[in-house]
Enzyme design. Structure first.
Site, short mmCIF file in Angstrom:
data_model
loop_
_atom_site.label_atom_id
_atom_site.label_comp_id
_atom_site.label_asym_id
_atom_site.label_seq_id
_atom_site.Cartn_x
_atom_site.Cartn_y
_atom_site.Cartn_z
N GLU A 1 -9.60 -1.81 5.32
CA GLU A 1 -10.43 -1.61 6.69
C GLU A 1 -11.55 -2.53 6.52
O GLU A 1 -12.04 -3.30 5.83
CB GLU A 1 -10.77 -0.22 6.61
CG GLU A 1 -9.59 0.68 6.72
CD GLU A 1 -8.78 0.79 7.76
OE1 GLU A 1 -8.97 -0.05 8.47
OE2 GLU A 1 -7.99 1.66 7.84
N HIS B 1 -7.44 -5.19 10.05
CA HIS B 1 -7.18 -4.85 8.76
C HIS B 1 -6.08 -5.53 8.17
O HIS B 1 -5.02 -5.78 9.26
CB HIS B 1 -7.10 -3.38 8.25
CG HIS B 1 -5.87 -2.51 8.96
ND1 HIS B 1 -6.00 -1.56 9.86
CD2 HIS B 1 -4.84 -2.66 8.89
CE1 HIS B 1 -4.77 -0.98 10.00
NE2 HIS B 1 -4.03 -1.86 9.27
N ASP C 1 0.76 -1.26 -0.02
CA ASP C 1 -0.02 0.00 0.20
C ASP C 1 0.80 1.34 0.11
O ASP C 1 1.96 1.37 -0.01
CB ASP C 1 -0.91 -0.20 1.24
CG ASP C 1 -0.54 -0.48 2.40
OD1 ASP C 1 0.71 -0.41 2.80
OD2 ASP C 1 -0.86 -1.16 3.07
N ASN D 1 -7.90 -3.23 14.49
CA ASN D 1 -9.29 -3.65 13.82
C ASN D 1 -9.50 -4.87 12.94
O ASN D 1 -10.61 -5.02 12.35
CB ASN D 1 -9.92 -2.55 13.57
CG ASN D 1 -9.18 -1.85 12.07
OD1 ASN D 1 -8.21 -2.64 11.50
ND2 ASN D 1 -9.49 -0.80 11.61
#
EC number: 3.5.99.6
Length: 253
Positions: free
Chosen positions: A143, A138, A67, A136
């Site tokens: 996400e 990811h 990313d 979380n």
């Protein structure tokens, strides 16, 4: 999944280094998927040391990063392109023309995503993808709520992700709100996946990964579908797991 628990972060990094080197040495033209952030930094230091000791060469390696932030050029000190130069590429014998990071500073994000996908397919996809684990759930910047069939795409970052990354910036207001990331389906096409998680802050995410349901609300849960995943944890990240869930506990060499 093969669950490996190491004594501490340094040993986790050394173990992960060995997995990467094994991939490099067993492939004629190895293609690595690389991650940024604090978790893989120790692995990169260990790889640099191994290269300096003539234990591994990167001459025939091609790399694709997961990313990049939208709006940051490759020379920006907070860009992931710059991160990779500083933490690995500038210290090993890799051909930098064969190191690919999604272009964050582009006017046509959709084309950039398509081109990135095509380049990976041209290289017959990834032999090994290194992943971190967000609190979380990811993976990459996929996400919670990201569909499992996504390819490389632009995404708006969750507040918790921006807060977790704010330590690398002057303030949270400087943290970009969007990024380009490999999609979940793209990640799952890797021949092997290496997931790293370290520290007490990751223990609940690790527990949910191994005990929770498979759902886009926790993107890493898709990894149960992959046939070749190794999860390397330190003791803090693994502290909520039962003995039965751990395949191997390894100590320092």
């Amino acid at each position: 999944m093969n669950i490996i628990v190491c004594q501490n972060y340094d040993h986790l990094s050394d173990y992960a280094k060995d997995v990467v080197i094994d991939t490099i040495k067993t492939k004629d033209k190895p293609v690595l998927g690389l991650a940024t952030g604090s978790t893989p930094e120790g692995m990169y230091r260990a790889l640099i040391k191994a290269h300096q000791n003539n234990d591994v060469s990167f001459k025939h390696v091609t790399s694709f990063n997961l990313d990049e932030y939208i709006g940051l050029g490759k020379d920006d000190p907070n860009s992931y392109h710059h991160f990779m130069d500083e933490h690995l590429f500038n210290h090993v014998d890799i051909d930098q023309n064969e190191t690919f990071v999604p272009p964050g500073n582009t006017d046509d994000h959709e084309k950039a995503c398509r081109d990135y996908e095509q380049n990976m397919h041209h290289h017959d996809n990834l032999d090994l993808q290194v992943l971190g684990l967000g609190i979380n759930g990811h993976i990459g910047f996929n996400e919670p709520g990201t569909p499992f069939d996504t390819r490389t795409h632009m995404i708006e970052l969750d507040d918790s992700t921006r807060e977790a990354n704010a330590r690398f910036f002057d303030s949270i207001d400087d943290v970009p709100t969007h990024a380009i990331t490999m999609g979940i389906e793209t990640i799952m096409e890797s021949k092997q996946i290496l997931l790293l998680a370290s520290g007490d802050s990751k223990k609940e995410a690790v527990y949910r990964l191994l005990n929770g349901e498979e759902t886009p609300d926790f993107p890493a849960s898709i990894l149960h579908r992959h046939k070749n995943v190794t999860v390397i944890l330190d003791r803090d990240a693994a502290s909520l797991l039962s003995v039965e869930q751990i395949d191997q506990v390894v100590g320092p060499k």
